[in-house]
Design an enzyme around this catalytic site. Structure first.
Site, PDB file in Angstrom:
ATOM      1  N   GLU A  32      40.285  50.571  85.278  1.00 30.05           N
ATOM      2  CA  GLU A  32      41.418  51.529  85.962  1.00 30.05           C
ATOM      3  C   GLU A  32      41.294  52.607  87.351  1.00 30.05           C
ATOM      4  O   GLU A  32      39.773  52.520  87.172  1.00 30.05           O
ATOM      5  CB  GLU A  32      41.478  52.425  83.429  1.00 30.05           C
ATOM      6  CG  GLU A  32      42.447  53.132  84.174  1.00 30.05           C
ATOM      7  CD  GLU A  32      42.576  54.434  82.939  1.00 30.05           C
ATOM      8  OE1 GLU A  32      42.836  55.243  83.133  1.00 30.05           O
ATOM      9  OE2 GLU A  32      42.392  53.039  81.711  1.00 30.05           O
ATOM     10  N   ARG A  76      40.381  53.782  75.197  1.00 27.68           N
ATOM     11  CA  ARG A  76      39.302  54.079  76.417  1.00 27.68           C
ATOM     12  C   ARG A  76      40.537  52.390  76.698  1.00 27.68           C
ATOM     13  O   ARG A  76      39.691  51.367  75.334  1.00 27.68           O
ATOM     14  CB  ARG A  76      37.988  54.033  75.579  1.00 27.68           C
ATOM     15  CG  ARG A  76      37.893  55.130  76.247  1.00 27.68           C
ATOM     16  CD  ARG A  76      38.836  56.271  77.560  1.00 27.68           C
ATOM     17  NE  ARG A  76      37.348  57.303  77.309  1.00 27.68           N
ATOM     18  CZ  ARG A  76      38.956  58.718  77.317  1.00 27.68           C
ATOM     19  NH1 ARG A  76      39.806  58.386  77.168  1.00 27.68           N
ATOM     20  NH2 ARG A  76      38.979  59.757  77.676  1.00 27.68           N
ATOM     21  N   HIS A  92      47.621  55.761  82.107  1.00 26.21           N
ATOM     22  CA  HIS A  92      46.540  56.541  81.549  1.00 26.21           C
ATOM     23  C   HIS A  92      47.937  57.828  81.067  1.00 26.21           C
ATOM     24  O   HIS A  92      47.357  59.208  81.331  1.00 26.21           O
ATOM     25  CB  HIS A  92      46.066  56.713  82.209  1.00 26.21           C
ATOM     26  CG  HIS A  92      44.163  57.356  81.183  1.00 26.21           C
ATOM     27  ND1 HIS A  92      43.120  56.724  80.845  1.00 26.21           N
ATOM     28  CD2 HIS A  92      44.455  58.405  79.949  1.00 26.21           C
ATOM     29  CE1 HIS A  92      42.553  57.565  80.528  1.00 26.21           C
ATOM     30  NE2 HIS A  92      43.126  58.489  79.794  1.00 26.21           N
TER      31      HIS A  92
END
Length: 316
Positions: free
Chosen positions: A258, A229, A277
């Site tokens: 993000e 993360r 991602h």
């Protein structure tokens, strides 16, 4: 299954009544539920729910408050941070823990090699350059986290002859790791680390665990790979560490913030590799998630232990 009315259904023990909510987001899971022996029903008839919306924790909480008889909730994601306030001790919770481990570990290895061997930089230039790069062979690799990603990555790293240290929450040895310790050992392990891989759950204890202080512990040739993360890392501190040569570089599949804004300094750093991602794409996720749901529905109907059970206290 026999129905005496539209409001009352009688199910065989091996055919658990399951709701897929919200409908229309991941309809392939309908097939997965049926393959596991489940019967698709409305929430008022369901004993289990496969929840498919990653951004509506309130909707799930409202559903469970309305239908408190639901005994099992399956969340399809490994990271369930938006749903922490919804978790309770009244039912069984399962998540996508370990479902995508193989794919994410593969991506972590690719990022590590691309960074350490300077492949990403070579791919950006349009002229012959000087030899740059570090071998992964015989290096010290530290993995933060001891879940499925770590286990899969250890297996992938074995042919490189790496010495692998796993730092985790509990002081329990991880099979195949050369050394296992708790996160408290970080100050003694980081100075010997050539490659640091983040593959741990995001909790209050692990948020911003990679910061100016911990980055300074790493050797100047070390690379950071993050497939966990973005909030594990203090982004400004990472930018400073790369710019100052505190570490050699970073390869990130997740960032904070993000998505990473177009003008963010990380984009312009030649020693930084960023992927959006995508360590686990939908094409990769669909078959493995479907398999997990099918198996958990089967286990639920057979009253067996489910896979990927969430530790409600720990939050993952």
């Amino acid at each position: 299954m026999q129905a005496s009315s539209t409001d009352y259904l009688v199910f065989m023990p091996s055919s658990p009544p399951i709701s897929l909510i919200p409908k229309g987001i991941r309809d392939f899971l309908e097939v997965a539920i049926i393959a596991g022996g489940g019967v698709l029903v409305k929430p008022n008839q369901a004993e289990g729910v496969i929840w498919t919306d990653p951004s509506d924790p309130k909707g799930l909480r409202d559903l469970l408050d309305t239908y408190p008889h639901i005994r099992w909730v399956q969340l399809p994601w490994a990271g369930i941070e938006p749903y922490l306030d919804v978790l309770d001790h009244d039912r069984i919770w399962t998540a996508g823990k370990g479902v995508y481990a193989e794919e994410v570990a593969e991506h972590a290895l690719g990022l590590a090699l691309s960074g350490m061997r300077n492949i990403a930089n070579y791919a950006r230039v349009s002229t012959w350059g000087l030899p740059v790069g570090t071998s992964l062979h015989d290096t010290n690799v530290t993995i933060l986290g001891a879940g499925g990603i770590a286990t899969s990555l250890i297996r992938l790293l074995r042919p490189f002859g790496c010495h692998i240290t796993v730092l985790r929450r509990h002081d329990i040895a991880l099979t195949d790791a050369d050394q296992t310790a708790t996160l408290n050992a970080l100050p003694t392990v980081f100075p010997k680390t050539d490659l640091l891989v983040l593959a741990l759950a995001l909790t209050p204890e692990t948020k911003q665990i990679i910061n100016a202080t911990t980055l300074a512990l790493l050797p100047r040739h070390a690379w950071l790979v993050n497939v966990a993360r973005g909030q594990h890392v203090v982004t400004d501190d990472l930018v400073d560490a790369i710019n100052s040569g505190t570490i050699a570089g970073a390869a990130l599949d997740v960032t904070d913030p993000e998505p990473l804004p177009d003008n963010h300094p990380l984009w312009s750093l030649p020693q930084c590799i960023i992927t959006p991602h995508i360590a686990n794409t939908p094409e990769m996720a669909i078959p493995v998630l479907a398999k997990r749901v099918t198996e958990n529905v089967r286990r639920f109907g057979a009253n067996e232990e489910l896979i990927g059970i969430v530790d409600v206290q720990a939050g993952y």
